[in-house]
Every structure is written in C-alpha cells, then in structure tokens.
Design an enzyme around this catalytic site. Structure first.
Site, PDB file in Angstrom:
ATOM      1  N   ASP A 166       0.681  -1.285  -0.070  1.00  0.00           N
ATOM      2  CA  ASP A 166       0.137  -0.110   0.098  1.00  0.00           C
ATOM      3  C   ASP A 166       0.388   1.671  -0.014  1.00  0.00           C
ATOM      4  OD1 ASP A 166      -1.648  -1.853   0.940  1.00  0.00           O
ATOM      5  OD2 ASP A 166      -2.160  -1.387   2.630  1.00  0.00           O
ATOM      6  N   GLU A 180     -10.597  -2.376   4.509  1.00  0.00           N
ATOM      7  CA  GLU A 180      -9.388  -1.999   4.698  1.00  0.00           C
ATOM      8  C   GLU A 180      -9.204  -0.266   4.313  1.00  0.00           C
ATOM      9  OE1 GLU A 180      -6.571  -5.672   4.551  1.00  0.00           O
ATOM     10  OE2 GLU A 180      -7.013  -4.456   3.045  1.00  0.00           O
TER      11      GLU A 180
HETATM   12  C1  FRU Z   1      -4.245  -3.866   2.602  1.00  0.00           C
HETATM   13  C2  FRU Z   1      -3.441  -3.861   3.910  1.00  0.00           C
HETATM   14  C3  FRU Z   1      -3.505  -3.212   4.868  1.00  0.00           C
HETATM   15  C4  FRU Z   1      -2.666  -3.161   6.391  1.00  0.00           C
HETATM   16  C5  FRU Z   1      -1.516  -3.393   4.968  1.00  0.00           C
HETATM   17  C6  FRU Z   1      -0.505  -3.922   5.768  1.00  0.00           C
HETATM   18  O1  FRU Z   1      -3.443  -3.843   1.710  1.00  0.00           O
HETATM   19  O2  FRU Z   1      -4.019  -5.087   4.272  1.00  0.00           O
HETATM   20  O3  FRU Z   1      -4.708  -2.942   5.608  1.00  0.00           O
HETATM   21  O4  FRU Z   1      -2.826  -1.875   6.696  1.00  0.00           O
HETATM   22  O5  FRU Z   1      -1.816  -4.138   4.101  1.00  0.00           O
HETATM   23  O6  FRU Z   1       0.902  -4.614   4.945  1.00  0.00           O
END
Ligand code: FRU
Length: 518
Positions: A61, A240
């Site tokens: 992300d 998320e």
């Molecule tokens: C989204 C996610 C978020 C989390 C991160 C962990 O892709 O699952 O919810 O904070 O990636 O790397």
C-alpha cells in the site's frame, strides 16, 4: 525533443558504451561498472519505466500521502529483506511532479509495539501535538506479531511518529499507542485530515466491517464520534484503507463527500481485492449515503488500497493505488522487486443520469513526459494493423463512435495477445489477458483473465491506454471508468490492431512514447 526523452536516450547510449566497455575489454574500469549497475534497473524484465517501484524487495500500500513545501511524499508498505510480504516498514520517496520520484531512506521501522502497517501523514502547522511547528506527523497501525501468535485478538493499535526534517528522520511518540484495541481483530489503516469547521483532526479507521470516525485536538488523545456501516449482502471481505474527502460535482456548486474503502477477499467483481467508494454527506460527525450498491474506483484487478493526498496545493484530490491484488501479489514473476504504484490520478465527481460517479483522471503533467510516435485517422478502415518497434512504454488514445462492437488487440512476435473492447448491447467494456504471456504463475491470476466493467450505453467514447512494461491502465472518457491490469508478456507488444469483428468507427488514433523516469 522533450528534454527528459533526450536524457533517456543519452543514458541508453551511455549504457551501450559502458556495456561494450565491460564485455569488450578485460580491464573493466570501476566507473563504467557503476554506471551499468545504476542503469541496469531500467532493463530488468517487467520493470515499469514511469511508474513508482521500490529499487528492490517487497512493496504494498501507498501510505502517508502528503504534500509539504513543494514536495509530494510517498511512503509505502515495505519489507526490505524479501520480495514477499513480511515485517512491515514505511519506505519513502519524494517527488516535485508526482511522476519522477527520488528514493529516500526507510522512514519507519518496526518496534516493540509491532510492525508498521498502513496509515497517513499530516503537517501540524499549529503545533497542536507539541512536536514542533510544521512537524510532519505519521499516524499508522501497529500490528503486534507476538500477540497475534499468542492467539490474542487485540494486536492492532494506532501509533504516531513525527519528523522535523521533511520526512528524512522520524521519532516515535513515547505515549504510543494513541488508540488501543477495543477487542476487534481487524482495526487499522487510519487516515487523518484537518476538519476546519471544528478546528480538529479527524480520522477514519476500519474496524472489521465498518468505518469508525475519531476526533482529536492534538493527534494524541482521540475520541470516537461515529460509525459507518453498509448493508452488503453477502458481506464483502475485510474492510481496509479508508479515506474521506469533499468534492464539488463538476460544473456545479454542489458539494458531496466521498468515502473510500478497500476490500480484501474476493470482493471486486473481477476477483480479489478492490476499492469501492460511497458518495454522500458528512456533517462533521456522521457520514450518510443514499447509495444502494457498490461503486468501484477501478474495475481492473490491479488497483488496491489507494488513498489520496493531504494538503494538495491546487485543491485537487490526487489518488495513488497499489497496482496489485492480494490474490496473487506475492507470486508475480518479477525477480528483484515486487509491485508498482498506479499512475497518480485526480479524482473528480460527476453526475450522470442522477447518479454520482467518481472519475479517475490521469494527472495533468503526464503529457510532458511523452512524445508522438504516430497519429492516424482510421475512420471507416477495418481491419487495421499497425506495427511499431515497441509499444510497451506508450500511451495510446483514440475516439470511437460505437456501432455495436469495439475490438482492439495488442500483440508481440511471440504470439502473446492482450485485447480490450466494448459490447454496446450489454453495456460492458472488457479486457482479456488470457494469452498475454506468463499467466500461469498463479491460478488466481489465470482465473481473472477476462475482466468486465458495466459502463452502460455509450455511443461515443474516448479510450486512453497506458502501457508500461508489466501494466496496462485503461481510461474511458478521461476516467469515467477505469481498468488497471498487470500483464507479463514474453516480449514487448509491437502490434496494435483494430480487429475485424469491430464495427465501430475509430479516429484520432494517437500513439505517444513515454519517457523512462526511474
Ligand atoms: C492492505 C493492508 C492493510 C494493512 C497493510 C499491511 O493491503 O492489508 O490493511 O495495513 O496492507 O501491509
């Protein structure tokens, strides 16, 4: 010639000369070796040439998107020890134009409270937190692997850290966590922004299958103010990376609020992880919407966990997404690094037939890094084929007057094909990567080969396609609808074809080469 293209060509010539020096002579000189190493990143198989990628290892992300003093910051989920996901850090890069990025040292490392998961960043101009005037403050999720392994469910909490040197070095707040876990397993991804009317910081945070809203005067003490839920039947996968912002409906004075949420599992209509949005109202405490069904930021399988910039200086809403999908992200066939970000897109709100639509428009400024390869007028001339030396680093745009079907195909000398088109009778746009090269590295990738998007009936449409090594981004009417796909062809696409099944009229075909700006 465009100066960055000139620079690119000069650097290729340099690589060539250095390559000749290296392989042609026995006495390899140190300097040429260094230049070859630095340039080698540009010729790695599948390495995007104008999308952000980490120099090496795993990325997911985008985090902490914030503009400050002439610079756009891009932090990102990063694992420096492997090309698959692991203990998360925040990587960091900076840009003046959102296109050319400078890699910076890792910003945040895991600590005794856990890995550093996704979150946001703000500039504390009034020193509300007491870290210093204009401190850059990161608000992120701590994910405690020890508690997780011990079978506890309260392992995700929220923490903050600050930087007084424009994101170069960071200090974690001693009072972390600033929000403890209330007994919810998935409790993460805080997006904070300043809410002027209340002179307060506000946060959207996902908690299992809802978005929670929090408020704070100092970024340290947070109070929960409301919750947003949506009656999904059946429920979508884990919630998320939320985001909340206001947009004016284009061409009117009407203001609406947009809430973005990403969903894991098999939520996206085309399979795997996707990002949807709700258009509604926000009164400073509660978000409400009349929307009855999910609307997606991007219908392609490869745009996830995207969020927008805080403090964008021109009042624009700039969005960047992670160009992958949890269904196969850890297995994509790249060697030294994994994943890229989407091109930055400006989100705009439009209203068509009384329905709000969030448009994803390619950022202004992109044209500056492109140069014409060809312009053709195709009207009434099918089937048509164009052969180029390389289409894998280009932007292809045309207008189509739709009769029944639109059918376009890219191919290479190995026989790999990627096709896209539109069927007016059913109002669906589609992409097909079934024979696009390496599709068997993961069965989930192969399963999502044929992707569709319900765009309704169009008599005319502008289609813009951006190809960069292992990605393809398709914008309909400057982003009213978007599809983003990863592809792994065996060699670069060289042919653009209007297939014979096509009965729509295509004109103003314009193909432009895009510069390497790694
Ligand atoms: C989204 C996610 C978020 C989390 C991160 C962990 O892709 O699952 O919810 O904070 O990636 O790397």
């Amino acid at each position: 010639m465009n100066p960055s293209l000139k620079k690119q060509i000069t650097s290729y010539v340099l690589v060539l000369i250095c390559g000749l020096l290296l392989f042609g002579c026995k006495d390899v000189n140190q300097t040429s070796e260094k230049i070859v190493l630095e340039e080698s990143i540009k010729i790695e198989k599948y390495r995007p040439q104008f999308h952000f990628t980490p120099k090496e290892k795993w990325m997911n992300d985008p985090n902490g998107l914030v503009y400050n003093n002439g610079t756009y910051h891009l932090f990102y989920q990063y694992y420096p020890d492997s090309t698959v996901w692991g203990p998360m850090h925040w990587g960091h890069a900076k840009s003046k134009d959102l296109l050319t990025w400078k890699h910076r040292p890792i910003a945040l490392y895991p600590d005794s409270l856990g890995y550093i998961f996704s979150g946001s960043a703000v500039i504390d101009n009034e020193n509300t937190a007491g870290f210093g005037k204009d401190a850059m403050v990161a608000i992120y999720t701590y994910h405690d692997p020890v508690k997780e392994k011990a079978g506890q469910i309260d392992y995700q909490t929220q923490g903050i850290a600050y930087s007084l040197d424009d994101g170069e070095t960071w200090t974690k707040y001693k009072g972390n966590p600033v929000i403890s876990n209330p007994g919810i397993r998935d409790f993460r991804d805080p997006k904070v922004s300043w809410y002027e009317e209340k002179e307060a910081w506000q946060m959207v945070l996902v908690a299992k299958d809802e978005v929670q809203f929090y408020e704070s005067k100092d970024l340290k003490a947070w109070e929960k103010i409301s919750t947003f839920r949506f009656d999904d039947k059946p429920p979508l996968g884990v919630w998320e990376c939320p985001d909340l912002f206001q947009l004016k409906v284009e061409g009117t004075e009407e203001e609406k609020w947009v809430l973005i949420v990403s969903h894991g599992g098999n939520s996206l209509p085309n399979g795997g992880s996707g990002t949807r949005y709700f258009v509604g109202d926000y009164d400073g405490t509660t978000f409400t919407t009349d929307q009855k069904e999910s609307q997606w930021i991007d219908y392609g399988t490869d745009n996830y966990a995207g969020v927008t910039y805080n403090n964008e200086p021109n009042g624009k809403r700039i969005f960047i997404g992670w160009m992958s999908n949890w269904n196969y992200a850890t297995t994509t066939p790249t060697e030294k690094w994994r994943s890229a970000m989407t091109l930055p897109r400006e989100l705009q709100l439009i209203k068509i037939d009384n329905k709000y639509l969030v448009k994803s428009k390619l950022v202004d400024g992109f044209e500056a890094i492109t140069e014409d390869i060809s312009k053709e007028d195709l009207e009434g001339n099918f089937p048509t084929q164009f052969q180029y030396t390389d289409l894998q680093q280009s932007i292809i745009a045309f207008n189509a007057k739709i009769n029944n079907k639109l059918q376009i195909q890219f191919s290479n000398s190995e026989g790999d094909t990627y096709s896209l088109g539109y069927e007016k009778a059913i109002g669906k746009f589609y992409t097909n990567r079934t024979n696009s090269g390496n599709v068997n590295f993961n069965e989930n990738f192969a399963k999502s080969s044929y992707q569709t998007m319900p765009i309704g009936i169009y008599n005319n449409m502008k289609v813009t396609i951006i190809l960069d090594a292992s990605s393809i981004e398709i914008f309909i009417n400057d982003g009213e609808y978007v599809m983003t796909n990863q592809i792994f062809p065996n060699s670069n696409f060289t042919k653009f074809e209007v297939l014979k099944e096509n009965d729509s009229k295509i004109d103003n075909l314009n193909i432009r080469k895009v510069a390497t700006i790694l």
